[in-house]
Design an enzyme around this catalytic site. Structure first.
Site, PDB file in Angstrom:
ATOM      1  N   HIS A  21       0.838  -1.192   0.000  1.00 45.89           N
ATOM      2  CA  HIS A  21       0.000   0.000   0.000  1.00 45.89           C
ATOM      3  C   HIS A  21       0.881   1.253   0.000  1.00 45.89           C
ATOM      4  O   HIS A  21       1.929   1.277   0.654  1.00 45.89           O
ATOM      5  CB  HIS A  21      -0.911   0.031   1.226  1.00 45.89           C
ATOM      6  CG  HIS A  21      -1.702  -1.222   1.420  1.00 45.89           C
ATOM      7  ND1 HIS A  21      -2.617  -1.673   0.497  1.00 45.89           N
ATOM      8  CD2 HIS A  21      -1.695  -2.130   2.418  1.00 45.89           C
ATOM      9  CE1 HIS A  21      -3.164  -2.801   0.932  1.00 45.89           C
ATOM     10  NE2 HIS A  21      -2.610  -3.101   2.099  1.00 45.89           N
ATOM     11  N   GLU A  71      -1.575  -0.414   8.412  1.00 40.26           N
ATOM     12  CA  GLU A  71      -2.557  -1.304   9.034  1.00 40.26           C
ATOM     13  C   GLU A  71      -1.926  -2.178  10.114  1.00 40.26           C
ATOM     14  O   GLU A  71      -0.704  -2.193  10.293  1.00 40.26           O
ATOM     15  CB  GLU A  71      -3.207  -2.183   7.973  1.00 40.26           C
ATOM     16  CG  GLU A  71      -2.234  -3.051   7.194  1.00 40.26           C
ATOM     17  CD  GLU A  71      -2.889  -3.709   5.980  1.00 40.26           C
ATOM     18  OE1 GLU A  71      -4.048  -4.153   6.085  1.00 40.26           O
ATOM     19  OE2 GLU A  71      -2.240  -3.777   4.935  1.00 40.26           O
ATOM     20  N   HIS A 116       3.399  -7.531   1.801  1.00 40.46           N
ATOM     21  CA  HIS A 116       2.781  -8.448   2.749  1.00 40.46           C
ATOM     22  C   HIS A 116       1.715  -9.306   2.093  1.00 40.46           C
ATOM     23  O   HIS A 116       1.189  -8.964   1.026  1.00 40.46           O
ATOM     24  CB  HIS A 116       2.157  -7.681   3.918  1.00 40.46           C
ATOM     25  CG  HIS A 116       1.077  -6.730   3.490  1.00 40.46           C
ATOM     26  ND1 HIS A 116       1.338  -5.476   2.976  1.00 40.46           N
ATOM     27  CD2 HIS A 116      -0.282  -6.847   3.481  1.00 40.46           C
ATOM     28  CE1 HIS A 116       0.210  -4.867   2.681  1.00 40.46           C
ATOM     29  NE2 HIS A 116      -0.793  -5.684   2.970  1.00 40.46           N
ATOM     30  N   ARG A 161      -1.547  -4.812  -6.085  1.00 41.33           N
ATOM     31  CA  ARG A 161      -1.364  -6.259  -6.078  1.00 41.33           C
ATOM     32  C   ARG A 161      -0.119  -6.598  -6.888  1.00 41.33           C
ATOM     33  O   ARG A 161      -0.004  -6.262  -8.061  1.00 41.33           O
ATOM     34  CB  ARG A 161      -2.604  -6.941  -6.661  1.00 41.33           C
ATOM     35  CG  ARG A 161      -2.667  -8.433  -6.423  1.00 41.33           C
ATOM     36  CD  ARG A 161      -3.955  -9.028  -6.994  1.00 41.33           C
ATOM     37  NE  ARG A 161      -5.135  -8.510  -6.341  1.00 41.33           N
ATOM     38  CZ  ARG A 161      -6.089  -7.820  -6.948  1.00 41.33           C
ATOM     39  NH1 ARG A 161      -6.005  -7.566  -8.234  1.00 41.33           N
ATOM     40  NH2 ARG A 161      -7.139  -7.375  -6.283  1.00 41.33           N
TER      41      ARG A 161
END
Length: 327
Positions: A106, A123, A182, A202
């Protein structure tokens, strides 16, 4: 006077999902096909098109943005309202990873603002349950990997051996700053707390294809500039020691603070000096909470949003809770 708010979960079909979300949240879901694979339950969201709707009290039926518009800092905190306006700063999900998720990254705030007019996406994952041997992928094995080596590995379809695989157990917490490569592995259920953003690049999807033989879109070029090649998984695995009846701070970041709370019979939280809402997620057991004279019950898997105007919260019962706020 505001009161602790509960919300209707919004479930999402995913190619890697399973049936755990229906089993855990079935009572709160209506008109749902229980045979489909659901990978995500968005339990608290202000993402456009997926804004959470209040499920209790006199505000029932209003969405989160409408409530913030009326109550502003009384709900989210004065500083948070000045910074985020009507957009609630956090997104909370429950994930059922029946299969591996794609390898992704991200962008940070700066890159996300430049490219998408969005916040970045830092996150955290709480491992709510997992099968023996289940693992996540976090960063690279070699912390000295270069941008050129990464690009070559992606082009030659040999990224997987470069990824750092970490076995997990129930109760583990991982902090994942924007820029960290991740992926969640199979056999894991996760509570995810993140910045309000749905921007994902992605990188690799394990060569999966859908029923028509088509693979999911990759964002190879966009991802390169977003990656932190030196992310260290050992530092991102957050160790904590939660004693019976006590608390343990797990994450303290500019984006959110996460504290684990153990309720043994009764626990009172003084939040009079905290200029922020507080999210409580029940990880095990059940409790009755009282705030601003209103009572609400919280069972395992449920979430409640306590308004910033509340000065004291009383919990009664036997439970472990995740507490999240933005300082």
């Amino acid at each position: 006077m505001l009161y602790p708010l509960k919300f209707k979960p919004r479930v999402k079909e995913r190619i890697w999902g399973g049936h755990a979300i229906v089993e855990r949240k079935g009572k709160a879901l209506s008109r749902i096909d229980k045979d489909k694979l659901y990978g995500e339950s968005w339990d608290l969201s202000s993402v456009k098109g997926d804004i959470s709707v209040v499920a209790n009290g006199f505000l029932k039926g209003n969405n989160l943005e409408e409530v913030i518009e009326v109550y502003m800092g009384e709900l989210v905190g004065e500083t948070n309202f000045e910074r985020y306006g009507l957009e609630f700063p956090l997104l909370v999900k429950y994930l059922d990873c029946n299969d591996k998720l794609s390898v992704q990254v991200h962008p940070n705030d700066e890159l996300a603002e430049e490219r998408h007019n969005s916040f970045g996406k830092t996150e955290a994952w709480y491992i709510a349950d997992c099968k023996p041997g289940a693992a996540i992928y976090l960063g690279f094995k070699d912390l000295n990997i270069t941008r050129e080596e990464y690009i070559s590995a992606v082009a030659e379809s040999r990224l997987e051996p470069l990824l750092n695989r970490v076995e997990v157990k129930k109760g583990d917490v991982f902090f994942i700053p924007a820029g960290t490569v991740h992926a969640l592995g199979a056999g894991i259920e996760v509570v995810e707390v993140q910045q309000t953003s749905d921007v994902t690049y992605r990188i690799y999807d394990w060569d999966r294809v859908d029923a028509s033989g088509k693979g999911r879109e990759l964002h190879t070029a966009l991802a390169v500039d977003a990656i932190d090649f030196e992310a260290d998984a050992d530092l991102l695995h957050k160790q904590y020691n939660l004693q019976r009846g006590g608390e343990a701070k797990v994450i303290d970041s500019p984006y959110f603070t996460m504290v684990m709370q153990d309720v043994a019979s009764k626990r009172v939280i003084d939040c009079s000096m905290l200029d922020s809402f507080i999210i409580y997620i029940c990880l095990s057991g059940s409790v009755r909470l009282t705030a601003n004279g209103a009572e609400e019950r919280l069972a395992m898997g449920e979430l409640v949003l306590v308004p910033a105007e509340v000065d004291e919260i009383c919990f009664e019962g036997d439970a472990q809770l995740m507490e999240v706020f933005v300082k």
